[in-house]
Design an enzyme around this catalytic site. Structure first.
Site, mmCIF file in Angstrom:
data_model
loop_
_atom_site.group_PDB
_atom_site.id
_atom_site.type_symbol
_atom_site.label_atom_id
_atom_site.label_comp_id
_atom_site.label_asym_id
_atom_site.label_seq_id
_atom_site.Cartn_x
_atom_site.Cartn_y
_atom_site.Cartn_z
ATOM 1 N N LYS A 78 0.691 -1.219 0.091
ATOM 2 C CA LYS A 78 0.135 -0.182 -0.180
ATOM 3 C C LYS A 78 0.826 1.268 0.000
ATOM 4 O O LYS A 78 1.850 1.274 0.612
ATOM 5 C CB LYS A 78 -0.821 -0.025 1.172
ATOM 6 N N SER A 153 -9.901 0.838 3.074
ATOM 7 C CA SER A 153 -8.976 1.833 2.316
ATOM 8 C C SER A 153 -7.915 1.053 1.574
ATOM 9 O O SER A 153 -7.395 1.579 0.355
ATOM 10 C CB SER A 153 -8.064 2.988 3.034
ATOM 11 N N SER A 177 -10.074 -1.680 7.103
ATOM 12 C CA SER A 177 -9.180 -1.112 5.857
ATOM 13 C C SER A 177 -8.417 -2.197 5.235
ATOM 14 O O SER A 177 -8.243 -2.407 4.038
ATOM 15 C CB SER A 177 -8.264 -0.071 5.993
#
Lengths: 484, 95, 480
Positions: A78, A153, A177
Site C-alpha cells: 500500500k 482503504s 481497511s
C-alpha cells in the site's frame, strides 16, 4: 500453471527447486500488471527497475542456498508505507512529490527476508475511506466486477491480489481497511492485534487504531507474512514485546472442540441475504469440523461507528497537521504564511480528508472535548469490556465482514454517513485493539465475493489462523479466480 | 445537531483549511448529520468509566540516551518545497 | 489608588541530555542548521516518538528538589497549533497529569523573611525549532527554519502567582536556576536559551481579592531583563488603568534594547490547543522504588550544604552563601578543606584570589588551573612560615599562570621567607646608617617613621623578610 496465479508457498517451491528464477517470476508479474492495470488501477507507482534489481539479488541468495519462504517473492505494498527513494503518496495530492528518506520497519522486515517490491498500491487518501474512491490517483476497480468498488482503504492491496498482480500485499487497517477490501475482493486479509506489528514509517491516520497486516491468496501465506512482520520495534513505543509464535507450525491443528462465538448484534435484519447465506453455510462447515457454537452478545456494537468516527477523526486532525508545506509535500503559491498553510492544505487534501480533519478538529475543540472526544474514549472502554467478557467463554468469534458485498462505484460517495456505516462489523475490532481475519466464504448471486470474519483474542492470531486454515481446507472459495 | 457555516469557518481556521462557500455549506450539512448520529453516545451512562486512549495496556516504553546518527542535511532538506542554504525557507514570519 | 502586582513565572529548563527527548539526535548547540535531524524531529510522515529515559530521571530529580510530589501515572498530550518551527503541527507536552505537582521553594525576601512560593507543576515537553529572519543566504525576504533544536527536552516549571515584586521574581528565578544547575540537569545558560522565563503579570488594587487580567511576557533571557520586563509591565498596566483603559489578556514580547514590552501579533488568535493524550506514547508509570532510588541519588542541595558549612565549619552566613553559589564551587571548597584544616582561610582565598582570577580571565571554576589541593599547599606554606602572606600572592599568580606547585615556585624563585635574625639585623644596620635623619626623627618622637623603616627592610629583602621578625628587631634597634 501461470506464475501470477501462484501462492507464496507454490512460488517458493518453484524458486527453491530452481524451476524458475526470481527475475523470471518478477518479469512475469510486471507483465501481468501491465496487462490488467488499465482495467483495475491497483497501483499508484510500479517500480520495475527496483523489482528486477531486488529479484536479481534474491536469485544470488537462492543460488547460495539461502532460500527462505519470502526470498524472491514479488510483493506489492500500500502506498501508505514509506519506501526510501521511492515516491510515497498515501493516495494524496499533498504528497504527490514526496520521496521518503527512510523506510517503514514492516517493509524493511520483508526486504530483509529477500522479498521483491513490484510497486506501491492505490488506496483511499490517507486511508480514509471504504471504497478507494477518495484516492487522488483514480479509483481502483473490483477485479470481480469493475463497476464495483474494491473496498477500502486498502483497495489496491486487495484488488492486486485478486487480479493476480502480486503474490501477496501489505495493507493497513484502522476500521476495517484490510478486512473489508479482502472480503470484497475474495482474498485473505488479517488485521493483527494492535502492537503486534510496528507502525514506524507507516503514514498515520488514527494512531491508536492503525495496524499493519497482510493480504494473501490463502491462510498459509497469511501466516508466513505475519511471521515476517510481527515483533517488537524499538522505534514504535506501542509495539509489544511479546514473543512471536511460529504461526505456520500450528496451522493445521484443526477446530475440534474450538468454541466459536456468534455475537447476536452482528446478525441483524439488514444483513444482505447472500451474506447471511454464506454465514449459515460457514457455520455448518465449522460444525462438521467439530467446532462448538456459542451465542454471545457484544452489547455496545451499535455505538462503535459513532465512537470510531470521533476518535479516528480527532487523531487524524492532529496527525495530518504536519502536512503544512514547510518541509515536504505540496506547497501552494501564496502571499504570506497563513495563506501558505491554508492554500497548500486545501489544494493538497481531498474532500473526505478535509471532512474528517474538520470533524476531528471540532471534536477536540474547546467546549466540545468532553462531550465528544472523552465520551467516545469512555464508550471505547465499554466496547473493549464487551470483548473481554465475551472472550471469557469463546476462543474466536465468527461474523460477517461487511453487511453487503461490494457496492457500485459512486453509490455512496455523496453520503459519508452511509459509507461510514458499511464498516459496522469491522470497526469494533479496532476499538478493542484485538485481531481479526477475513477469509473467502462464498459469492453473491451477482458473483461478488463474500468474506467471513474470524475475531481472535488479543495476540490470539494463532487460533484465528488455525480456524481460517481449517475452513479453507474444507472449502474451495479461496481457489476461485476473478476473470480479468 | 445543527452545524452552521460560522461553526464550519471557526473549525476550518483552526485546521488551516480554506473552504469555498459551497464547501462550507456542504460540510455544515454533512458534519451536522454525522454529529447528529454521534449524539446516540449520550444514551449511554458513562459515569465512572475510565476513558481508553490506548488499545493495548502498555506502559514505560523508553529509549536510552544514546546518540544516533542523524539522516544528514541533504536528506533532511531533500523534500523541501523551498530552501535557503541549510534552512527550510518559508514566507516571512511576523512575531 | 495603590496597586498590588501579582506575578507568576513559567520557566523552561533545557535538559542536559545527550539526545533529544523523542529521538536519538544530538542536542549539541551550534551545529549547522538542520544537520542534527531525523524523521522524528523533522516531523516526517510515519515517524514515531520514543521517550528518552534520562529525561524522566531528570524530571523526577527536579521535582524532588522542589518539594513536588511525583505523579504515579502521567501521560503525554499533544498541543495542537500551526507554526513553521513546530514540525508536526503539535507539540508533545503534558497537560493533565504532569510528572511533578504541588511543590514549593522558600525564598528570602527583604533580608531575613522567608516566603514560600508555590510550584503548581513541572512537566516534560519537546522544544520547537528556531526561526531565522533576514539573514538567509537565499533569495527573498522570508524566514528560515532550523530544526536542530526541535524535540530538545524541556521541563516547564510553573509557579503559583505568589510573587509580588520584580525582586521576588528574580530571587525565585535565581534559586530555581541554582537548583537545576546544581543537579546537573541544565547548563543554565540563559543567553543560549537553556533557561528561559515567561512572566505572567497582572495588577489589582491593594486589598482586592480579584486578580487582574494578566499579560504573558515572553523572551526574557537574563535576570536583569526579568526585573526590567516585570517592572515595565507593572507600570504599563497601572498607567493603562489610571488612564481609564483595561488590560487585555495577551502575549507580549520583551524588547531588551528598549526595555519595553509589545504585543505579539502572531499570537493574537484565540488559543484553542485541542490537547488530547498522545496515542503514540504509552503512559509513564513511576513506582515508589524508582522515586526512592532517585531520592538517594540526589546530591546534597545548596540549602542543605549552606547549613552544613555554617554548623560544622563555623562559617558565617555570607561565606556559606558565596561558597554554595554553585555546586562546582562548593565542591572546590570541600576539596580544599579536605587538604587544609582552616576552613575560614580556605574560604577567604576562594572568595578572594580565586574568584578574582576566575572573573578576570573569564574562567569557570570547573576549569580553574589551580587544583584545590595546590591551594591548600600554598596555605600550608604560609602557616609554617615558609612564605609570607604577601609573597603568597606572588606565588598564587605564578601558580595560576604556570600551573606549577607552590613549593616548586617558591624554590625556583627563591621566595623562602627570611626569618634569620642576623641577616635581618645586618639589613637594618645598613638602612639606619644610610638614613640617619629619619633615625633622629623617630627618636625625637615621630613614631610614624617606623613604617618607613619596615618598608625599606622589606624592599631590601625583596619582600622575603619575615615581617614579625623585622618588627621586633627594628623596634629594638631604633629605641637604641
Amino acid at each position: 500453471m501461470n506464475i501470477f496465479n501462484m501462492t507464496i508457498h507454490e512460488l517458493h517451491t518453484a524458486l527453491k527447486g530452481k524451476q524458475i528464477s526470481s527475475v523470471e517470476a518478477t518479469s512475469a508479474m510486471l507483465k501481468r500488471i501491465e496487462a490488467v492495470e488499465p482495467n483495475v488501477g491497483s497501483f499508484i507507482t510500479v517500480t520495475p527497475e527496483h523489482a528486477l534489481a531486488a529479484a536479481g539479488k534474491a536469485d544470488q541468495l537462492i543460488a547460495q542456498g539461502a532460500c527462505e519462504l519470502l526470498t524472491g517473492i514479488p510483493l506489492a505494498i500500500k502506498d501508505i508505507f514509506l519506501t526510501e527513494g521511492i515516491r510515497t503518496t498515501c493516495g494524496s495530492r499533498i504528497l504527490h512529490n514526496f520521496i521518503p528518506p527512510y523506510s517503514a520497519t514492516s517493509w524493511e522486515k520483508l526486504c530483509d527476508c529477500g522479498a521483491v517490491l513490484l510497486g506501491k498500491l492505490n488506496q483511499d487518501e490517507f486511508a480514509m475511506g471504504s471504497s478507494n474512491e477518495s484516492s487522488a490517483y483514480g479509483t481502483t476497480r473490483n477485479p470481480w466486477d469493475t463497476t464495483c468498488i474494491p473496498g477500502g482503504s486498502s483497495g489496491g492491496s486487495a484488488a492486486a491480489v485478486a487480479a493476480r498482480q502480486a503474490i501477496a500485499t501489505l495493507g493497513t487497517d484502522t476500521g476495517g481497511s484490510i478486512r473489508q477490501p479482502a472480503s470484497h475482493c475474495g482474498c485473505v486479509g488479517l488485521k493483527p492485534t494492535y502492537g503486534r506489528v510496528s507502525r514506524y514509517g507507516v503514514i498515520a491516520y488514527a494512531s491508536s487504531l492503525d495496524q499493519v497486516g497482510p493480504l494473501t491468496r490463502d491462510v498459509a501465506d497469511c501466516a508466513v507474512m505475519l511471521g515476517a512482520l510481527a515483533g517488537h520495534d524499538p522505534k514504535d513505543s506501542t509495539s509489544v514485546d511479546t514473543p512471536v509464535p511460529d504461526y505456520s507450525a500450528t496451522l493445521s491443528q484443526g477446530v475440534k472442540g474450538l468454541r466459536i462465538g456468534l455475537p447476536k448484534e452482528y446478525f441483524i435484519d439488514g444483513l444482505d441475504p447472500d451474506v447471511q447465506k454464506a454465514m449459515d453455510a460457514a457455520i455448518d462447515t465449522y460444525r462438521r469440523l467439530g467446532a462448538e457454537f456459542v451465542d454471545i452478545s457484544l452489547p455496545h456494537t451499535d455505538y462503535a461507528v459513532a465512537t470510531y468516527y470521533l476518535i479516528a477523526t480527532a487523531e487524524a486532525s492532529s496527525n495530518l497537521a504536519r502536512y503544512d508545506g514547510v518541509r515536504f509535500g505540496h506547497r501552494a503559491e501564496a502571499d504570506g504564511l497563513l495563506e501558505m498553510y491554508t492554500k497548500s492544505r486545501s489544494e493538497g487534501f481531498g474532500s473526505e480528508v478535509k471532512r474528517r480533519i474538520m470533524l476531528g478538529t471540532y471534536a477536540l475543540s474547546s467546549g466540545y472535548y468532553d462531550a465528544y472526544y472523552v465520551k467516545a474514549q469512555k464508550v471505547r472502554t465499554l466496547i473493549m469490556n464487551d470483548f473481554i467478557s465475551a472472550f471469557a467463554d469463546v476462543d474466536v468469534m465468527l461474523t460477517p465482514v461487511a453487511p453487503t458485498p461490494a457496492f457500485k462505484v459512486g453509490e455512496k460517495i455523496n453520503d459519508p454517513l452511509q459509507m461510514y456505516l458499511s464498516d459496522i462489523f469491522t470497526i469494533p475490532v479496532n476499538l478493542a485493539g484485538t485481531c481479526a481475519m477475513s477469509i473467502p466464504a462464498g459469492f453473491s448471486a451477482a458473483g461478488l465475493p463474500i468474506g467471513l470474519q474470524l475475531i481472535g483474542k488479543p495476540f490470539g492470531e494463532e487460533t484465528v489462523l488455525q480456524a481460517g486454515f481449517a475452513f479453507e481446507q474444507a472449502t474451495e472459495w479461496h481457489t476461485r479466480k476473478a476473470t480479468i | 445537531m445543527e452545524m452552521t457555516v460560522t461553526d464550519v469557518e471557526y473549525v476550518a481556521r483552526l485546521a488551516r483549511l480554506e473552504l469555498s462557500l459551497k464547501e462550507k455549506e456542504l460540510f455544515a450539512g454533512q458534519m451536522g448529520a454525522i454529529l447528529g448520529y454521534v449524539e446516540k453516545l449520550k444514551e449511554l451512562n458513562t459515569d465512572g468509566i475510565v476513558p481508553t486512549s490506548h488499545a493495548v495496556p502498555m506502559e514505560n516504553s523508553f529509549r536510552e540516551d544514546i546518540v544516533f546518527s542523524p539522516i544528514g542535511l541533504e536528506k533532511a532538506l531533500a523534500n523541501a518545497p523551498d530552501r535557503a542554504g541549510s534552512f527550510f525557507a518559508v514566507p516571512k514570519v511576523i512575531e | 489608588m495603590k496597586y498590588q502586582p501579582v506575578i507568576g513565572l513559567e520557566v523552561h529548563v533545557q535538559l542536559l541530555t545527550d539526545t533529544k527527548i523523542f529521538c536519538g539526535c544530538s542536542t549539541k548547540f551550534g551545529a549547522e542548521p538542520n544537520s542534527q535531524t531525523c524523521p522524528v524531529c523533522l516531523g516526517l510522515p510515519g515517524a514515531l516518538p520514543v521517550l528518552n529515559k534520562k529525561v524522566v530521571e531528570f524530571a523526577i530529580k527536579a521535582g524532588l528538589s522542589t518539594n513536588c510530589s511525583i505523579t504515579p501515572r502521567s501521560i503525554f498530550a499533544r498541543k495542537n497549533y500551526f507554526y513553521p518551527d513546530l514540525p508536526k503541527g503539535y507539540q508533545i507536552s503534558q497537560f493533565e497529569d504532569p510528572i511533578c505537582q504541588h511543590g514549593w521553594l522558600d525564598i528570602a525576601v527583604d533580608g531575613d523573611t522567608v516566603k514560600r512560593i508555590g510550584i503548581t507543576r513541572i512537566h516534560m515537553e519537546e522544544d520547537a525549532g528556531k526561526l531565522v529572519h533576514g539573514e538567509l543566504s537565499g533569495p527573498g525576504d522570508g524566514s528560515g527554519v532550523d530544526l536542530n533544536r526541535a524535540c530538545t527536552p524541556l521541563l516547564e516549571v510553573v509557579s503559583e502567582p505568589d510573587l509580588r515584586t520584580s525582586d521576588e521574581a528574580v530571587t525565585y528565578l535565581k534559586q530555581l536556576h541554582q537548583i537545576v544547575t546544581w543537579l546537573g540537569i541544565c547548563d543554565g545558560n540563559m543567553e543560549e536559551g537553556s533557561f528561559r522565563c515567561d512572566a505572567n503579570v497582572s495588577v489589582m488594587p491593594v486589598g482586592s481579592n480579584t486578580l487582574g487580567t494578566r499579560a504573558e511576557i515572553k523572551n526574557v533571557n537574563s535576570f536583569k531583563f526579568v526585573k526590567q520586563a516585570i517592572e515595565y509591565e507593572i507600570q504599563r498596566q497601572i498607567d493603562l488603568i489610571e488612564d481609564g483603559g483595561t488590560v487585555v489578556q495577551e502575549t507580549r514580547l520583551f524588547d531588551p534594547n528598549s526595555g519595553t514590552t509589545r504585543s505579539m501579533r502572531s499570537k493574537e488568535e484565540a488559543h484553542d490547543y485541542r490537547y488530547f493524550p498522545d496515542p503514540d506514547l504509552v503512559p509513564l508509570v513511576i513506582s515508589d522504588e524508582w522515586i526512592n532510588r532517585s531520592r538517594q541519588e540526589l546530591p546534597e542541595l545548596p540549602e542543605q550544604r549552606r547549613q552544613r558549612f555554617m554548623d560544622e565549619l563555623g562559617l558565617p552566613l555570607y561565606d556559606a552563601e558565596v561558597l554554595t553559589a554553585s555546586r562546582a564551587l562548593a565542591d572546590y571548597f570541600e576539596a580544599g578543606i579536605a587538604a587544609h584544616s582552616n576552613a575560614k582561610a580556605v574560604g577567604n582565598w576562594i572568595m578572594g584570589e580565586i574568584t578574582r582570577a576566575l572573573n578576570d580571565s573569564g574562567t569557570a571554576i570547573e576549569a580553574c588551573p589551580i587544583a584545590p589541593g595546590q591551594l591548600a599547599e600554598l596555605l600550608t606554606l604560609i602557616d609554617n612560615g615558609t612564605i609570607s602572606g604577601k609573597i603568597a600572592k606572588t606565588v598564587f599568580d605564578e601558580m595560576w599562570r604556570s600551573g606549577k606547585a607552590p613549593q616548586v615556585i617558591v624554590e625556583e624563585q627563591g621566595l623562602v621567607q627570611v626569618s634569620d635574625g642576623d641577616a635581618i639585623e645586618r639589613m637594618i644596620d645598613e638602612i639606619m646608617a644610610a638614613n640617619a635623619g629619619q633615625v633622629d626623627e623617630y627618636r625625637s618622637g615621630k613614631e610614624k617613621v617606623f613604617g618607613f623603616f619596615v618598608g625599606q627592610v622589606m624592599k631590601a629583602s625583596k619582600g622575603k623578610a619575615n615581617p614579625s621578625v623585622v618588627n621586633e628587631l627594628l623596634l629594638g634597634k631604633l629605641k637604641g
